[in-house]
Design a protein around this motif. Structure first.
Motif, PDB file in Angstrom:
ATOM      1  N   TYR A 191     -14.574  12.975  -7.395  1.00  0.00           N
ATOM      2  CA  TYR A 191     -14.936  12.176  -6.228  1.00  0.00           C
ATOM      3  C   TYR A 191     -16.420  12.285  -5.925  1.00  0.00           C
ATOM      4  O   TYR A 191     -17.019  13.366  -6.038  1.00  0.00           O
ATOM      5  N   THR A 210     -18.811  12.252  -2.787  1.00  0.00           N
ATOM      6  CA  THR A 210     -18.562  12.531  -1.377  1.00  0.00           C
ATOM      7  C   THR A 210     -19.865  12.651  -0.608  1.00  0.00           C
ATOM      8  O   THR A 210     -20.876  13.126  -1.123  1.00  0.00           O
ATOM      9  N   PRO A 245     -13.354   5.366   5.278  1.00  0.00           N
ATOM     10  CA  PRO A 245     -13.098   5.177   3.844  1.00  0.00           C
ATOM     11  C   PRO A 245     -14.318   5.372   2.956  1.00  0.00           C
ATOM     12  O   PRO A 245     -14.172   5.478   1.734  1.00  0.00           O
ATOM     13  N   THR A 246     -15.519   5.414   3.532  1.00  0.00           N
ATOM     14  CA  THR A 246     -16.711   5.603   2.700  1.00  0.00           C
ATOM     15  C   THR A 246     -17.071   7.065   2.504  1.00  0.00           C
ATOM     16  O   THR A 246     -18.023   7.372   1.791  1.00  0.00           O
ATOM     17  N   VAL A 298     -15.410   9.433   0.946  1.00  0.00           N
ATOM     18  CA  VAL A 298     -15.148   9.841  -0.442  1.00  0.00           C
ATOM     19  C   VAL A 298     -14.741   8.619  -1.242  1.00  0.00           C
ATOM     20  O   VAL A 298     -14.137   7.683  -0.709  1.00  0.00           O
ATOM     21  N   ARG A 299     -15.063   8.640  -2.525  1.00  0.00           N
ATOM     22  CA  ARG A 299     -14.593   7.576  -3.415  1.00  0.00           C
ATOM     23  C   ARG A 299     -14.378   8.168  -4.803  1.00  0.00           C
ATOM     24  O   ARG A 299     -15.201   8.956  -5.286  1.00  0.00           O
ATOM     25  N   VAL A 318     -14.575   8.527  -8.657  1.00  0.00           N
ATOM     26  CA  VAL A 318     -15.509   8.007  -9.661  1.00  0.00           C
ATOM     27  C   VAL A 318     -15.114   8.390 -11.076  1.00  0.00           C
ATOM     28  O   VAL A 318     -15.720   7.916 -12.038  1.00  0.00           O
ATOM     29  N   PRO A 356     -15.423   0.446 -10.498  1.00  0.00           N
ATOM     30  CA  PRO A 356     -15.228  -0.045  -9.138  1.00  0.00           C
ATOM     31  C   PRO A 356     -14.423  -1.339  -9.118  1.00  0.00           C
ATOM     32  O   PRO A 356     -14.554  -2.155 -10.024  1.00  0.00           O
ATOM     33  N   ARG A 357     -13.612  -1.479  -8.090  1.00  0.00           N
ATOM     34  CA  ARG A 357     -12.811  -2.708  -7.973  1.00  0.00           C
ATOM     35  C   ARG A 357     -13.675  -3.837  -7.446  1.00  0.00           C
ATOM     36  O   ARG A 357     -14.568  -3.640  -6.681  1.00  0.00           O
TER      37      ARG A 357
END
Length: 208
Positions: free
Chosen positions: A45, A47, A186-187, A189-190, A192, A207-208
């Motif tokens: 992730y 973060t 929602p921003t 963590v993402r 990767v 990325p979607r």
């Protein structure tokens, strides 16, 4: 006689140098710990930093290992923490301010069903103890006292054990993740990267 083992969850983080490469190396070293069996690696992730926000974003993940319980859980947890601190040094960790940049950070999040707050042995002391007085007398607390409120821990931990209810939490990891996500947004963590066990590294998530 069968040796008693416990499931330990270790948090991994870094934001200095090449964080992904460092954490990949950390996973390899965790897998090579004597008596340890690597059972799972979360997604990787990106973060947002917490506390000191003027620094690069972090890469975070969680590893699940079955490790020797030791003659008692206190001894076993202290031994595990000491090994993590040794690995941090081997991976280039330097003393840093609280919440500051990290070459690598390895945290003992959960150690079986143990719940404890005990004095650390010298080998298990934080490397930052000499530069941060608050770390000098810091206890070993299991489960990690901040694990249940930090999305950079909960998101990868939920990849591995969403239904787990750590001692003292009163809620599952997934419930804690959802509740914290609502608070942090929602921003925070993402994902990767997804762990490729054959290649022993994370593969990029598009990325979607």
């Amino acid at each position: 006689m069968t040796e008693r083992r416990v499931r330990a969850y270790v948090g991994l983080g870094a934001n200095v140098g090449d964080p992904e490469a460092t954490l990949t190396g950390a996973v390899a070293r965790l897998a090579d710990l004597p008596g340890a069996r690597l059972r799972g690696i979360s997604r990787l992730y990106a973060t947002k930093p917490v506390g000191v926000t003027d620094q690069p974003e972090f890469r975070n993940a969680v590893a699940a290992l079955d490790v020797r319980a030791g003659p008692d859980v206190v001894t076993g947890a202290l031994d595990m923490l000491a090994k993590l601190k040794e690995l941090e040094r081997a991976l280039g960790r330097r003393p840093r301010e609280r919440w500051g940049p990290r070459e690598v950070d390895l945290d003992l999040l959960i150690f079986g069903r143990a719940r404890m707050s005990i004095e650390r042995t010298p080998e298990a002391r934080s490397m930052d103890a000499d530069v941060d007085p608050r770390k000098a007398s810091k206890l070993l607390e299991v489960p990690h006292p901040e694990a249940g409120s930090r999305l950079f821990v909960l998101a990868p931990l939920a990849d591995l054990a969403p239904g787990l209810v750590p001692p003292g939490w009163g809620r599952s990891v997934e419930t804690a993740r959802r509740q914290t996500l609502l608070r942090e947004g929602p921003t925070a963590v993402r994902p990767v990267g997804s762990w490729d066990s054959a290649a022993r590294r994370w593969r990029p998530i598009q990325p979607r």
